[in-house]
Design an enzyme around this catalytic site. Structure first.
Site, mmCIF file in Angstrom:
data_model
loop_
_atom_site.group_PDB
_atom_site.id
_atom_site.type_symbol
_atom_site.label_atom_id
_atom_site.label_comp_id
_atom_site.label_asym_id
_atom_site.label_seq_id
_atom_site.Cartn_x
_atom_site.Cartn_y
_atom_site.Cartn_z
ATOM 1 N N SER A 1 -6.074 -20.815 48.419
ATOM 2 C CA SER A 1 -5.659 -19.782 47.272
ATOM 3 C C SER A 1 -6.307 -18.446 47.271
ATOM 4 C CB SER A 1 -6.217 -20.684 45.995
ATOM 5 O OG SER A 1 -7.515 -20.852 45.693
ATOM 6 N N THR B 1 -7.572 -27.050 48.449
ATOM 7 C CA THR B 1 -8.347 -28.412 48.909
ATOM 8 C C THR B 1 -7.410 -29.367 48.736
ATOM 9 O OG1 THR B 1 -10.399 -27.030 48.606
ATOM 10 C CG2 THR B 1 -10.631 -29.346 48.586
ATOM 11 N N THR C 1 -8.627 -24.408 44.183
ATOM 12 C CA THR C 1 -9.472 -24.083 42.650
ATOM 13 C C THR C 1 -9.871 -22.724 42.654
ATOM 14 O OG1 THR C 1 -11.451 -25.155 43.554
ATOM 15 C CG2 THR C 1 -9.928 -26.436 42.278
#
Length: 331
Positions: free
Chosen positions: A61, A17, A94
């Site tokens: 991720s 992000t 994250t």
């Protein structure tokens, strides 16, 4: 005259992000910014100092896994060995940030700060948290007090140890917490303050170019144990069981665990409960005590996904006796 401490920080970007913007055609965020473009978002927020950029990859991720961890750790280790670099900042999505941070903490050999950070809001958002988090990470990177603490996770001006950090909220900027252990420290303005150091550190050298397959299987009411068997049949060298309470499963799961242990598959038992960890204390079939007696090891306070990483690294060179595995999880 004492040597002059370096102030250059290395920035390794991996996507997520923090490098994402909204695609006007779809209205959906995608990782598109380079490291240099990410640094340019700091204008008006503060001086990043001397930073060299390494664009390792640019993906969401969930797409980062063991193969990327191996390459990323090699890059970070080579940079950390340089005398002209104070430390390293890794930007990361994250979703799996804590997994990557824990892997790096386990395999890297350096006293220099390695800080993993990210963002909860993308670069198109008016309250994009990427610049604050990146500046915070760079300040920690240059802080003498951050040396020797292992890999750190820093978002929203708080500092967590990689072992303890976990994402607790899907959208809140205060998402990374350290549970009952609490933050290591904080960053206020230009001051980096540490309140404690990580008491538990574990190092497992990376000796293989590819990590052995280890699967995670959940226990739930009525679980048949079929997924334990399927994981072993598919070639898993190890299995992490996400058990209930302090490490318990039902009789069907216990039977399947015993069967794969007999086949030479290593089994570590973690828990779905965020705090408290695994421990022995009950004697019913499928209890943590009975699983340990059958040859499984208890993962202690490690989440299933962090226990998996320890097990993967432990099994690099082949099967490991249960007492040796247990010692690793106790460290």
């Amino acid at each position: 005259m004492p040597p002059i401490e370096p102030h250059r920080c290395a920035l390794i970007t991996t996507g997520g992000t923090i490098v994402s913007r909204i695609d006007p055609a779809t209205g959906l965020a995608m990782p598109v910014l380079s490291g240099d473009e990410l640094l340019s978002t700091l204008r008006g927020h503060g001086d990043p100092g001397e930073v060299e950029v390494h664009d390792f990859c640019r993906v969401a991720s969930p797409h980062i896994g063991p193969r990327e961890w191996v390459g990323l750790s090699a890059l970070a280790q080579s940079i950390a060995a340089r005398e002209d670099v104070a430390g390293i900042v890794v930007t990361h999505g994250t979703s799996t940030l804590e997994d990557t941070a824990w892997f790096l903490d386990l395999v890297l050999r350096t006293e220099k700060p390695v800080v993993v950070t990210g963002a909860q809001r993308n670069a198109s958002a008016p309250d994009f948290d990427g610049p604050r988090n990146l500046l915070t990470a760079l300040k920690i990177c240059r802080a003498p007090a951050a040396r020797g603490l292992g890999v750190l996770v820093a978002l929203n001006e708080h500092v967590n140890a990689a072992r303890e950090a976990t994402k607790t909220h899907t959208v809140d900027v205060e998402t990374f917490q350290s549970g009952e252990w609490g933050y290591l420290g904080s960053v206020v303005n230009d001051r980096v303050t540490f309140h404690r150091a990580p008491a538990r550190r574990l190092h497992i050298p990376l000796t293989a170019s590819a990590l052995p397959p280890v699967e995670i299987v959940s226990m739930y009411p009525g679980a048949s144990g079929a997924l334990i068997t399927a994981a072993a049949d598919a070639g898993a060298r190890g299995i992490v069981v996400q058990a209930v309470a302090s490490g318990h499963v039902n009789e069907a799961m216990a039977g399947a665990i015993g069967a794969v242990l007999a086949r030479g598959v290593a089994v570590a038992v973690s828990t779905r409960i965020p705090r408290g960890g695994t421990r022995a204390g009950y004697g019913f079939p499928g209890s943590s005590q009975r699983l340990a007696e059958a040859g499984a090891v208890l993962a202690g306070d490690l989440s299933p996904w962090k226990a998996r990483i320890v097990l993967m690294l432990a099994l690099q060179r082949g099967p490991v006796p249960a007492p040796e595995l247990a010692r690793l999880f106790d460290q």
